[in-house]
Design a protein around this motif. Sequence first.
Motif: not given
Length: 143
Positions: A69-80
């Motif tokens: 049940g974890a939420a997964c976000l494909t994201a770049d941490v350098s993007d605010g």
Amino acid sequence: MSAAGTVVRKIEMGDEMASGSTLDGKIAVITGAAAGIGAAAARLFAAEGAKLVLVDRDEAGMAELAGDGAACLTADVSDGEAMQACVATAEERFGGLDIALLNAGIEGVVQPIADYPEEVFDRVIAVNLRGVWLGLKHTLPAI
């Protein structure tokens, strides 16, 4: 005993882990969650009862961790905006945020400074420094 000492003690105990987890019901954002320390932390946090928002650029690497049940976000941490979305996901899906494990990082390349590509240096700084700063900027007000 420090918090790190507590985690080490629980890991060493393995299946004989003490009941009454301090993570039960806590909501955590973990960046760099697809592999290594981030994935290990995600497994431990989940085993301890935490609700997880997993963040990484590697969507496939997070897939096996999302089973509980974890939420997964494909994201770049350098993007605010991406880091704002992590906090919004925690708040909307789980009702808040308690923990931020800002673990994402990259190595770059091993070369003499004179030969080091500027674009690689810029990317390392963007992820390893700006990414943590943005993580703090957006998670701290929610915690």
